[in-house]
Each structure stands twice: as structure tokens, then as C-alpha cells.
Design an enzyme around this catalytic site. Structure first.
Site, PDB file in Angstrom:
ATOM      1  N   CYS A 103       0.992   5.615  -2.159  1.00 24.31           N
ATOM      2  CA  CYS A 103       0.007   4.544  -1.784  1.00 24.31           C
ATOM      3  C   CYS A 103      -0.221   4.918  -0.119  1.00 24.31           C
ATOM      4  O   CYS A 103      -0.881   5.920   0.202  1.00 24.31           O
ATOM      5  CB  CYS A 103       0.416   3.001  -1.912  1.00 24.31           C
ATOM      6  SG  CYS A 103      -1.139   2.149  -1.905  1.00 24.31           S
ATOM      7  N   HIS A 229       2.128   3.229  -8.062  1.00 22.77           N
ATOM      8  CA  HIS A 229       3.602   2.772  -7.524  1.00 22.77           C
ATOM      9  C   HIS A 229       4.758   2.929  -8.677  1.00 22.77           C
ATOM     10  O   HIS A 229       4.813   2.425  -9.302  1.00 22.77           O
ATOM     11  CB  HIS A 229       3.584   1.362  -7.036  1.00 22.77           C
ATOM     12  CG  HIS A 229       2.608   0.996  -5.879  1.00 22.77           C
ATOM     13  ND1 HIS A 229       3.203   0.968  -4.691  1.00 22.77           N
ATOM     14  CD2 HIS A 229       1.377   0.769  -5.699  1.00 22.77           C
ATOM     15  CE1 HIS A 229       2.367   0.594  -3.749  1.00 22.77           C
ATOM     16  NE2 HIS A 229       1.124   0.711  -4.135  1.00 22.77           N
ATOM     17  N   GLU A 231       7.846   2.904  -7.869  1.00 21.78           N
ATOM     18  CA  GLU A 231       9.015   2.016  -7.826  1.00 21.78           C
ATOM     19  C   GLU A 231       8.658   0.573  -8.409  1.00 21.78           C
ATOM     20  O   GLU A 231       9.530  -0.432  -8.539  1.00 21.78           O
ATOM     21  CB  GLU A 231       8.967   2.070  -6.243  1.00 21.78           C
ATOM     22  CG  GLU A 231       8.248   0.719  -5.406  1.00 21.78           C
ATOM     23  CD  GLU A 231       6.823   1.597  -5.279  1.00 21.78           C
ATOM     24  OE1 GLU A 231       5.956   0.397  -4.866  1.00 21.78           O
ATOM     25  OE2 GLU A 231       6.501   2.529  -5.595  1.00 21.78           O
TER      26      GLU A 231
END
Length: 274
Positions: A103, A229, A231
Site C-alpha cells: 500500500c 494487504h 498481512e
């Protein structure tokens, strides 16, 4: 095989990123979350790490061009041991170590010229406001380019990840720039329709990136930036429909799709140290 997760100046994904790294196989005690200012004080040395993660959040206000401020600090601020962080970062990459930008971290890599890094010294690519002019927080389907040199997407065919950004549309200086990146397999992830076809159409493509580009990697495959994302999908229960998964489709150890990106990173690092 130490992992460095840089935080500060508005980033906010450090804890879930550290958790994903540990769950993906990082050796115990090898994952460090450190503030960017520690670079400038000399308390932190990049050469002590093999994997650098530039995380998302609200870097420098998360406004259009915000990562440029961080990029300029990396480019021009001198370190106590001499040189700039960008110079150390180029040495880090040239040494075959890994860099992942998520990001805002992806935006930062582009502003630094580390992506797409085709060797001509010109940036050629930027990230700008979503085509619909608003923040998008949704889950997306991603097609993986199997012929990409990208270390992080090895062995993958598709995945689902969340996006949460207002400035994620990839643009090239010319249409030919992005076409060349796709042809060279340097767009390892692309927003896709349910049948796997890359798309520019909303809502499957949340920002309007041409060719459905959701990520870029370096020609060597050791640097990747992506808007979704990974994660944030570190366990199957992160997914809003996790209770409705079809029988027999459960992932090993209840992994979320994003965890494989980190597993691939550590597999590569083990290969290099063998």
C-alpha cells in the site's frame, strides 16, 4: 535472515505484519519493528537484515503524494555512517535481499524509483487517486502471473486479499510503459474477475489501474510492491466469508491467502543461505 519492519510517520500495520512474518516461518526473535527515525540516528543498520518490509497505513498523512515526503527523506537525508538510506537500500537490493512494499510502501518504492526498476534510471510509473475518487475498503480477487520472476508469488495461481486505499491507481508515463511491464511479466498480481480474467472494471478492480495491475516487481523478482494487504489475511478467519468456505477447500494450518507471500520470502532466504 532477520526481518526489518519500518514504522512511524503514520504507518499502522506493523503488528499484523510482524505476526504474519512470524507465522510464515521467520526464525524466533528475528522480526524487528523499528521506527524510521532510528535509521537517521544510526541506531539501526539496514545491512543487519535480509528482508525489509515497508508497510501501509497513513504514511505522511496518506494524502496524494504523501509518500514523496518519505522518499525525499530517504533520498537526501545523510546517515551518521555516511551516505543516504536510499544508497544503502540500493546496496541491499543489489545484494539479492528482499523488499516488500504494501500500500503506502508500494507508493514509496515507486517514488524512490525502485519499482519498476527497469534499469533506465527513469521512474515512468506513479500511483494516483482511485478512478472513482474515493477510498475503497473491500476484498478483491487477484490473478497471479505464473511466468513472473517475482519471488513472493512463486507457486501461486490466485488469491483473495483486502484493499484499503484512496490512491492506488497505477499509471504509466505512456500507455506503452504499462504494456511493456505486463509483457515482461513484471505485474505479478492483477485484479481479476471470478473466472480469473484480469479486469479494469469496478468493483473487481477497486482503483481503475490499467491492465488490472495490482502489483509490480523488479526484473530480479526480489522487490515487490502491491496495493492489497497480504498481512491482513494471515488466518482463514480474517475473511468475511470464512464460515462459508466449501468443504475440502480449507488451507493448510488455516492459513489466509496472504501468508503464502511471506512463506515464499522465507523459502527464498533459506535457499540463498544454504
Amino acid at each position: 535472515m532477520n526481518t526489518l519492519i519500518l514504522s512511524g510517520f503514520g504507518t499502522n500495520c506493523e503488528r499484523e505484519t510482524a505476526y504474519a512474518c512470524r507465522r510464515a516461518g521467520a526464525p524466533e526473535g528475528s522480526v524487528a519493528v523499528r521506527h524510521i527515525n532510528e535509521l537517521y540516528s544510526g541506531a539501526l543498520r539496514l545491512e543487519d537484515y535480509g528482508f525489509l518490509v515497508l508497510i501501509g497505513g497513513f504514511l505522511d498523512g496518506d494524502d496524494l503524494g504523501g509518500p514523496r515526503a518519505c522518499a525525499n527523506r530517504f533520498r537526501y537525508r545523510r546517515l551518521p555512517q555516511g551516505g543516504t538510506f536510499l544508497e544503502r537500500l540500493h546496496e541491499f537490493v543489489d545484494d539479492g535481499r528482499l523488499v516488500l512494499g504494501v500500500c503506502n510502501g508500494f507508493q514509496l518504492l515507486v517514488k524512490l524509483g525502485l519499482l519498476p526498476a527497469e534499469g533506465n534510471g527513469e521512474r515512468g510509473v506513479t500511483l494516483t487517486t482511485n478512478a472513482r475518487g474515493r477510498f475503497e475498503d473491500r476484498w478483491v480477487r487477484l490473478r497471479v502471473e505464473p511466468a513472473s520472476p517475482c519471488v513472493f508469488t512463486r507457486g501461486m495461481a490466485s488469491l483473495e486479499l483486502p484493499v484499503r486505499h484512496g490512491e492506488g491507481r497505477v499509471l504509466g508515463a505512456t500507455d506503452a510503459v504499462l504494456e511493456r511491464l505486463v509483457e515482461r511479466r513484471l505485474a505479478p498480481l492483477r485484479y481479476a474477475l471470478p473466472d480469473g480474467t484480469p479486469t479494469e472494471h469496478y468493483p473487481e478492480n477497486p482503483n481503475g489501474s490499467p491492465h488490472g495491475i495490482a502489483a509490480l516487481c523488479s526484473p530480479a523478482g526480489t522487490v515487490m510492491g502491491l496495493m492489497p494487504h497480504p498481512e491482513a489475511f494471515n488466518h482463514v478467519t480474517n475473511h468475511p466469508r470464512w464460515t462459508r468456505r466449501a468443504p475440502g477447500t480449507e488451507l493448510p494450518d488455516e492459513d489466509g491467502d496472504g501468508l503464502q507471500i511471506f512463506r515464499n520470502a522465507y523459502a527464498y532466504l533459506r535457499e540463498q543461505s544454504a
